[in-house]
Design an enzyme around this catalytic site. Structure first.
Site, PDB file in Angstrom:
ATOM      1  N   LEU A 106       0.801  -1.223   0.000  1.00  0.00           N
ATOM      2  CA  LEU A 106       0.000   0.000   0.000  1.00  0.00           C
ATOM      3  C   LEU A 106       0.835   1.274   0.000  1.00  0.00           C
ATOM      4  CD1 LEU A 106      -2.872  -1.141   2.375  1.00  0.00           C
ATOM      5  CD2 LEU A 106      -2.779  -1.215  -0.123  1.00  0.00           C
ATOM      6  N   CYS A 107       2.148   1.157  -0.200  1.00  0.00           N
ATOM      7  CA  CYS A 107       3.009   2.340  -0.300  1.00  0.00           C
ATOM      8  C   CYS A 107       2.873   2.964  -1.682  1.00  0.00           C
ATOM      9  CB  CYS A 107       4.479   1.961  -0.091  1.00  0.00           C
ATOM     10  SG  CYS A 107       4.944   1.820   1.613  1.00  0.00           S
ATOM     11  N   HIS A 108       2.922   4.279  -1.704  1.00  0.00           N
ATOM     12  CA  HIS A 108       2.904   4.992  -2.979  1.00  0.00           C
ATOM     13  C   HIS A 108       4.284   4.902  -3.627  1.00  0.00           C
ATOM     14  CE1 HIS A 108      -0.546   6.756  -0.905  1.00  0.00           C
ATOM     15  NE2 HIS A 108      -1.034   6.938  -2.121  1.00  0.00           N
ATOM     16  N   MET A 144       8.698   4.916   5.134  1.00  0.00           N
ATOM     17  CA  MET A 144       8.840   3.516   4.722  1.00  0.00           C
ATOM     18  C   MET A 144      10.086   3.309   3.870  1.00  0.00           C
ATOM     19  SD  MET A 144       6.540   2.014   6.357  1.00  0.00           S
ATOM     20  CE  MET A 144       6.917   0.416   5.688  1.00  0.00           C
ATOM     21  N   GLU A 145      10.442   4.296   3.070  1.00  0.00           N
ATOM     22  CA  GLU A 145      11.648   4.182   2.246  1.00  0.00           C
ATOM     23  C   GLU A 145      12.898   4.165   3.115  1.00  0.00           C
ATOM     24  OE1 GLU A 145       8.404   5.033  -0.384  1.00  0.00           O
ATOM     25  OE2 GLU A 145       8.946   5.937   1.530  1.00  0.00           O
ATOM     26  N   ASP A 159      23.108 -11.876   4.874  1.00  0.00           N
ATOM     27  CA  ASP A 159      23.361 -12.770   3.742  1.00  0.00           C
ATOM     28  C   ASP A 159      24.855 -12.935   3.484  1.00  0.00           C
ATOM     29  OD1 ASP A 159      22.654 -14.296   1.306  1.00  0.00           O
ATOM     30  OD2 ASP A 159      23.573 -12.575   0.300  1.00  0.00           O
TER      31      ASP A 159
END
Length: 189
Positions: A106-108, A144-145, A159
């Protein structure tokens, strides 16, 4: 009782009934916070930002990767078999920030003006501290970014180091600061 996805929950195998999910408020001004990514019936939705004004938005997030002494020493001496852990993780974090809307449904999709990812070795607890910053000029924030940048950088450290230790722990992913938009500035105290 319905879940936020509109289906009746199945009975718990332990014999208890699931709790009623929290519902968003209707915006009636009662002072209760409102979930912006759900509609009045609790269904997931993408927020419509078309009426918002563009403003400069900046967010800073952090993350810590606990390596353990053996993996830490290998990273510090750049002797991990896969290569330069800190440089690869930095690039992965920047790439992750640019891919946030592909990872978080739901992020733009934002045009980022800048992404910074810094990784610092911390000898005291054999960890890597990661700080990420994202900025844009637009209608919605970049929290969010910034958090995706540090999370992806942390996963990349894992990793690249997992052959040296399986005991690595990615922790403390959190927003430290945001500015811009209607809600203005916020910083973790």
């Amino acid at each position: 009782m319905e879940s936020v996805f509109g289906e009746s929950p199945s009975p718990s195998p332990l014999g208890s009934t699931p709790q009623q999910p929290a519902r968003p408020t209707n915006g009636s001004g009662d002072g209760q916070p409102m979930l912006t990514h759900t509609d009045s019936s609790g269904q997931a939705k993408m927020v419509d930002v078309s009426s918002k004004h563009d403003s400069t938005r900046v967010a800073i997030a952090t993350c810590r990767v606990l390596l353990g002494q053996e993996a830490f020493d290998l990273v510090a001496s750049n002797k991990i078999a896969k290569g330069d852990v800190l440089t690869v993780a930095k690039i992965a974090g920047i790439t992750g920030a640019k891919q946030t809307s592909n990872l978080i449904p739901l992020c733009h999709n934002l045009n980022l003006s800048h992404v910074r990812v810094d990784l610092t070795l911390n000898e005291e607890d054999s960890s890597v501290m990661i700080e990420g910053e994202a900025s844009t000029s637009g209608k919605t924030g970049v929290e969010m970014e910034a958090m995706t940048a540090v999370a992806i950088a942390g996963l990349t450290v894992y990793d690249m180091c997992k052959a040296a230790s399986k005991n690595i722990c990615i922790t403390d992913i959190c927003l430290q600061h945001k500015s811009g938009g209607k809600s203005g500035s916020w910083s973790r105290s």
